[in-house]
Design a protein around this motif. Structure first.
Motif, PDB file in Angstrom:
ATOM      1  N   TRP A   1       0.841  -1.199   0.000  1.00 22.72           N
ATOM      2  CA  TRP A   1       0.000   0.000   0.000  1.00 22.72           C
ATOM      3  C   TRP A   1       0.876   1.248   0.000  1.00 22.72           C
ATOM      4  CZ3 TRP A   1      -5.341  -0.025  -0.217  1.00 22.72           C
ATOM      5  CH2 TRP A   1      -5.942  -1.288  -0.078  1.00 22.72           C
ATOM      6  N   TYR A   2       0.431   2.248  -0.768  1.00 25.27           N
ATOM      7  CA  TYR A   2       1.130   3.540  -0.823  1.00 25.27           C
ATOM      8  C   TYR A   2       0.460   4.492   0.159  1.00 25.27           C
ATOM      9  CZ  TYR A   2       2.670   8.080  -2.605  1.00 25.27           C
ATOM     10  OH  TYR A   2       3.185   9.348  -2.716  1.00 25.27           O
ATOM     11  N   PHE A   3       1.241   4.981   1.122  1.00 23.13           N
ATOM     12  CA  PHE A   3       0.733   5.901   2.138  1.00 23.13           C
ATOM     13  C   PHE A   3       0.891   7.329   1.624  1.00 23.13           C
ATOM     14  CE2 PHE A   3       0.906   2.071   4.420  1.00 23.13           C
ATOM     15  CZ  PHE A   3       0.216   2.213   5.619  1.00 23.13           C
ATOM     16  N   THR A   4      -0.243   7.972   1.353  1.00 23.28           N
ATOM     17  CA  THR A   4      -0.225   9.277   0.688  1.00 23.28           C
ATOM     18  C   THR A   4       0.197  10.423   1.605  1.00 23.28           C
ATOM     19  OG1 THR A   4      -2.531   9.799   1.218  1.00 23.28           O
ATOM     20  CG2 THR A   4      -2.116   8.510  -0.786  1.00 23.28           C
ATOM     21  N   GLY A   5      -0.011  10.258   2.913  1.00 25.17           N
ATOM     22  CA  GLY A   5       0.223  11.373   3.830  1.00 25.17           C
ATOM     23  C   GLY A   5      -0.958  12.320   3.910  1.00 25.17           C
ATOM     24  N   ASP A   6      -1.987  12.076   3.095  1.00 20.56           N
ATOM     25  CA  ASP A   6      -3.192  12.906   3.105  1.00 20.56           C
ATOM     26  C   ASP A   6      -4.204  12.341   4.095  1.00 20.56           C
ATOM     27  OD1 ASP A   6      -2.226  14.584   1.101  1.00 20.56           O
ATOM     28  OD2 ASP A   6      -3.070  13.337  -0.493  1.00 20.56           O
ATOM     29  N   LEU A   7      -4.942  13.234   4.730  1.00 17.00           N
ATOM     30  CA  LEU A   7      -5.993  12.844   5.660  1.00 17.00           C
ATOM     31  C   LEU A   7      -7.354  13.120   5.035  1.00 17.00           C
ATOM     32  CD1 LEU A   7      -4.511  14.420   8.915  1.00 17.00           C
ATOM     33  CD2 LEU A   7      -4.501  12.008   8.296  1.00 17.00           C
ATOM     34  N   GLY A   8      -8.297  12.227   5.268  1.00 16.79           N
ATOM     35  CA  GLY A   8      -9.627  12.426   4.708  1.00 16.79           C
ATOM     36  C   GLY A   8     -10.652  11.590   5.413  1.00 16.79           C
ATOM     37  N   TYR A   9     -11.899  11.709   4.946  1.00 15.80           N
ATOM     38  CA  TYR A   9     -12.983  10.880   5.467  1.00 15.80           C
ATOM     39  C   TYR A   9     -13.924  10.547   4.313  1.00 15.80           C
ATOM     40  CZ  TYR A   9     -15.948  15.057   5.357  1.00 15.80           C
ATOM     41  OH  TYR A   9     -16.639  16.167   4.949  1.00 15.80           O
ATOM     42  N   VAL A  10     -14.735   9.515   4.499  1.00 12.50           N
ATOM     43  CA  VAL A  10     -15.708   9.094   3.492  1.00 12.50           C
ATOM     44  C   VAL A  10     -17.108   9.389   4.013  1.00 12.50           C
ATOM     45  CG1 VAL A  10     -16.662   7.102   2.270  1.00 12.50           C
ATOM     46  CG2 VAL A  10     -14.193   7.319   2.552  1.00 12.50           C
ATOM     47  N   ASP A  11     -17.931  10.025   3.183  1.00 11.83           N
ATOM     48  CA  ASP A  11     -19.292  10.370   3.613  1.00 11.83           C
ATOM     49  C   ASP A  11     -20.248   9.190   3.428  1.00 11.83           C
ATOM     50  OD1 ASP A  11     -20.011  10.267   0.934  1.00 11.83           O
ATOM     51  OD2 ASP A  11     -20.293  12.419   0.698  1.00 11.83           O
ATOM     52  N   ASP A  12     -21.527   9.414   3.706  1.00 12.44           N
ATOM     53  CA  ASP A  12     -22.514   8.330   3.655  1.00 12.44           C
ATOM     54  C   ASP A  12     -22.706   7.773   2.249  1.00 12.44           C
ATOM     55  OD1 ASP A  12     -22.940   8.494   6.360  1.00 12.44           O
ATOM     56  OD2 ASP A  12     -24.639   9.875   6.201  1.00 12.44           O
ATOM     57  N   GLU A  13     -22.337   8.546   1.235  1.00 10.70           N
ATOM     58  CA  GLU A  13     -22.482   8.086  -0.146  1.00 10.70           C
ATOM     59  C   GLU A  13     -21.212   7.426  -0.671  1.00 10.70           C
ATOM     60  OE1 GLU A  13     -23.627  11.783  -1.972  1.00 10.70           O
ATOM     61  OE2 GLU A  13     -25.759  11.236  -1.893  1.00 10.70           O
ATOM     62  N   GLY A  14     -20.228   7.273   0.205  1.00 11.56           N
ATOM     63  CA  GLY A  14     -18.986   6.615  -0.190  1.00 11.56           C
ATOM     64  C   GLY A  14     -18.004   7.522  -0.901  1.00 11.56           C
ATOM     65  N   ASP A  15     -18.217   8.838  -0.826  1.00 13.44           N
ATOM     66  CA  ASP A  15     -17.322   9.793  -1.472  1.00 13.44           C
ATOM     67  C   ASP A  15     -16.271  10.310  -0.503  1.00 13.44           C
ATOM     68  OD1 ASP A  15     -18.363   9.867  -4.102  1.00 13.44           O
ATOM     69  OD2 ASP A  15     -20.055  11.059  -3.403  1.00 13.44           O
ATOM     70  N   LEU A  16     -15.078  10.496  -1.028  1.00 12.21           N
ATOM     71  CA  LEU A  16     -13.935  10.922  -0.224  1.00 12.21           C
ATOM     72  C   LEU A  16     -13.835  12.438  -0.150  1.00 12.21           C
ATOM     73  CD1 LEU A  16     -11.213  10.067   1.202  1.00 12.21           C
ATOM     74  CD2 LEU A  16     -10.141  10.324  -1.051  1.00 12.21           C
ATOM     75  N   TYR A  17     -13.487  12.939   1.028  1.00 16.07           N
ATOM     76  CA  TYR A  17     -13.169  14.351   1.233  1.00 16.07           C
ATOM     77  C   TYR A  17     -11.784  14.440   1.870  1.00 16.07           C
ATOM     78  CZ  TYR A  17     -17.957  15.842   0.276  1.00 16.07           C
ATOM     79  OH  TYR A  17     -19.174  16.104  -0.319  1.00 16.07           O
ATOM     80  N   ILE A  18     -10.970  15.364   1.384  1.00 17.36           N
ATOM     81  CA  ILE A  18      -9.622  15.566   1.929  1.00 17.36           C
ATOM     82  C   ILE A  18      -9.695  16.673   2.986  1.00 17.36           C
ATOM     83  CG2 ILE A  18      -7.190  15.914   1.358  1.00 17.36           C
ATOM     84  CD1 ILE A  18      -8.565  13.672  -0.213  1.00 17.36           C
ATOM     85  N   VAL A  19      -9.054  16.450   4.126  1.00 19.00           N
ATOM     86  CA  VAL A  19      -9.054  17.470   5.173  1.00 19.00           C
ATOM     87  C   VAL A  19      -7.657  18.031   5.446  1.00 19.00           C
ATOM     88  CG1 VAL A  19     -11.101  16.494   6.267  1.00 19.00           C
ATOM     89  CG2 VAL A  19      -8.835  15.786   7.072  1.00 19.00           C
ATOM     90  N   GLY A  20      -6.638  17.506   4.800  1.00 16.52           N
ATOM     91  CA  GLY A  20      -5.286  18.028   5.011  1.00 16.52           C
ATOM     92  C   GLY A  20      -4.254  16.924   4.939  1.00 16.52           C
ATOM     93  N   ARG A  21      -3.076  17.230   5.466  1.00 18.46           N
ATOM     94  CA  ARG A  21      -1.998  16.247   5.484  1.00 18.46           C
ATOM     95  C   ARG A  21      -1.565  15.992   6.922  1.00 18.46           C
ATOM     96  NH1 ARG A  21       0.475  14.421   1.298  1.00 18.46           N
ATOM     97  NH2 ARG A  21       2.448  14.120   2.400  1.00 18.46           N
ATOM     98  N   ILE A  22      -1.001  14.817   7.127  1.00 13.39           N
ATOM     99  CA  ILE A  22      -0.530  14.470   8.465  1.00 13.39           C
ATOM    100  C   ILE A  22       0.456  15.506   8.974  1.00 13.39           C
ATOM    101  CG2 ILE A  22       0.986  12.865   9.698  1.00 13.39           C
ATOM    102  CD1 ILE A  22      -0.463  10.575   8.481  1.00 13.39           C
ATOM    103  N   ASP A  23       1.388  15.939   8.106  1.00 16.50           N
ATOM    104  CA  ASP A  23       2.405  16.890   8.555  1.00 16.50           C
ATOM    105  C   ASP A  23       1.868  18.320   8.647  1.00 16.50           C
ATOM    106  OD1 ASP A  23       2.163  17.346   5.853  1.00 16.50           O
ATOM    107  OD2 ASP A  23       4.257  16.948   5.358  1.00 16.50           O
TER     108      ASP A  23
END
Length: 512
Positions: free
Chosen positions: A384-406
């Motif tokens: 697996w490739y660890f992107t360093g990006d943080l996100g969450y998935v909504d009720d419809e299965g769509d991804l949202y980015i909230v920032g980066r770990i660093d």
């Protein structure tokens, strides 16, 4: 299937179609192929062999495109470099790939030829004196035939160097299979059709620019090559050349839709808008929709290492959404861990914030960084490739980015994700743009600082602070404790925020 073959198939299909436009010059696929073959034969006579690296410091020009396809036909490795890199970084890249040839134009000649290199490459110049060979000589002394090389799908096609915001650039080797799969995905995910026409203004050293170039060849479309981005020139060219699709950064779209003459123009041929490289604000999405009226408006989320992570074709309905995995992709969200000790199996629940990781079995995925086993080990774990990006998935299965770990802000033991704050401030009617970072604080560890580009110079710190205090989507402890007003946000050439400049205090005072 290697790229040289794919190029040749396109030439056979529609030899008389226009492949490239630059200024007043129009080049058909057949004419392009003749020039590509002549340059390929000259490069071979100079000693270029399969998998040799050719480092290229050129803007988007017809000559750059010819060199790209000539190098693909030979089976060598096209290695384009950002002309804006520091001299030290340029010399580092030349040494890192052990470039056999370095091809450059006048603007970068002094930097290249004054460098301390581990071995002397052959210098090829475009309108440059005192080089070993000129591009004109390559073309004029070449022939229509060259030695055909057996090229495997897994052979390296290109090495792209990630710009990054810290440390040395990292080389990303990408195979013919990677580039083929990524381009097919791009065409499918962006609803492209045969004979599209696009602006070739994203630099070819960037994965977005390279994708536009290869996609136009596969579609037998037209690549309108533009060495420099100028909003006025781009708008006029879009009308004159009947451009049908755009693949640009949000910054470029911003400059196009805010140009004073755009309100007098119409773009009936334009069907598709695609953006990548950075988030696009709700206001900018609305402005692009109003002016260009596209049939398709797509957010592409990916990287140099793995071209596609996810795409969203519903950005007008779901601003800020990164969508669902691409056609070759599978992603997970795992427990965030800056030290990368977490297992790919430690996934978070739907709605919870986690680090985005991407399945490395994708045909779009690289195998590891060039000469950087440390960086490879840090980014790839258990397939697996660890992107360093943080996100969450909504009720419809769509991804949202909230920032980066660093970029995560640690305020009094609480984790604050910058994009949560940015989305709220961005909706203020007097705010044009905003970015949120953490600033060191003796008491709290870090405090939230908002760098704001005002739309209206009457906006005040007090007004924004009151707005954040009263906003239902923002907890009180998350709101910024400091606001800094800027004329514009500092960005890299790829359109990403230059966070290091903000963190280093280079923008610490009110500028407007």
């Amino acid at each position: 299937m290697n790229l040289g073959q794919l190029f040749q198939f396109s030439v056979y299909r529609y030899p008389d179609n226009i492949a490239i436009v630059q200024g007043d010059r129009r080049v058909t696929f057949a004419e392009l192929n003749q020039e590509v073959n002549r340059v390929a034969s000259s490069l071979q006579r100079l000693g270029l062999k399969k998998q040799d690296r050719v480092l290229v410091l050129l803007k988007n020009r017809i000559e750059t495109i010819v060199l790209f396809w000539a190098i693909q036909k030979i089976g060598a490795v096209f290695t384009p470099i950002n002309l804006r890199l520091s001299p030290e970084d340029i010399h580092y890249c030349i040494n890192d790939v052990e470039a056999k040839f370095v091809i450059f134009e006048e603007s970068s000649a002094h930097t290249v030829m004054q460098g301390e290199l581990s071995s002397r490459p052959i210098y090829i110049g475009l309108n440059v004196d005192n080089v070993d060979v000129s591009y004109t000589e390559l073309l004029n002394h070449g022939s229509e035939t060259f030695y055909s090389t057996l090229i495997d799908d897994d052979d390296i096609s290109v090495i792209l160097y990630t710009s990054g915001t810290t440390g040395r650039p990292k080389g990303v080797p990408r195979s013919h299979k990677n580039e083929y799969a990524s381009t097919l995905a791009h065409i499918f995910q962006c609803y492209y059709e045969w004979h599209e026409c696009t602006l070739g203004v994203m630099p070819i050293y960037h994965t977005m620019g390279l994708r536009s170039l290869i996609a136009m060849v596969l579609c037998n479309g037209t690549f309108v090559s533009m060495p420099d981005f100028d909003a006025h020139e781009c708008l006029n060219t879009m009308v004159e050349e009947k451009v049908s699709c755009l693949y640009l950064t949000p910054t470029m779209y911003h400059d196009l839709v805010h140009h004073p003459e755009v309100k007098y123009m119409t773009f009936p041929s334009l069907r598709t808008l695609v953006y990548a490289g950075a988030p696009m604000s709700k206001a900018l999405i609305q402005k692009c929709t109003e002016i260009f009226a596209p049939q398709h408006f797509i957010n592409h989320y990916g990287s140099t290492e793995i071209y596609t992570f996810t795409t969203c074709s519903e950005v007008t309905k779901k601003p800020g959404c990164a969508g669902k995995p691409g056609i070759h992709q599978h992603i997970r969200l795992v427990v965030p861990d800056p030290e990368r000790k977490a297992s790919p199996l430690e996934t978070v629940k739907k709605g919870e914030i986690g680090e985005i990781i991407v399945d490395m079995s994708s045909s779009e995925a690289f195998k590891g960084y060039w000469n950087r086993p440390d960086a490879t080990a840090s980014s790839i774990k258990d397939g697996w490739y660890f992107t360093g990006d943080l996100g969450y998935v909504d009720d419809e299965g769509d991804l949202y980015i909230v920032g980066r770990i660093d970029e995560m802000i640690l305020y009094g033991g609480e984790n604050i994700h910058p994009q949560e704050v940015e989305r709220v401030i961005q909706d203020h009617p007097k705010v044009e743009d905003v970015v949120v970072v953490g600033e060191k604080d003796e008491r709290w560890g870090q405090i939230v600082v908002a760098y704001v580009v005002p739309k209206d110079d009457t906006v005040s710190v007090q007004e924004l602070d009151q707005y954040c205090k009263q906003h239902k989507q923002l907890s009180n402890y998350i709101r910024p404790r400091k606001y800094i007003f800027l004329a514009e946000l500092p960005r890299t050439t790829a359109g990403k925020i230059a966070y290091r400049k903000l963190r280093d205090g280079q923008y610490s005072e009110y500028i407007f």
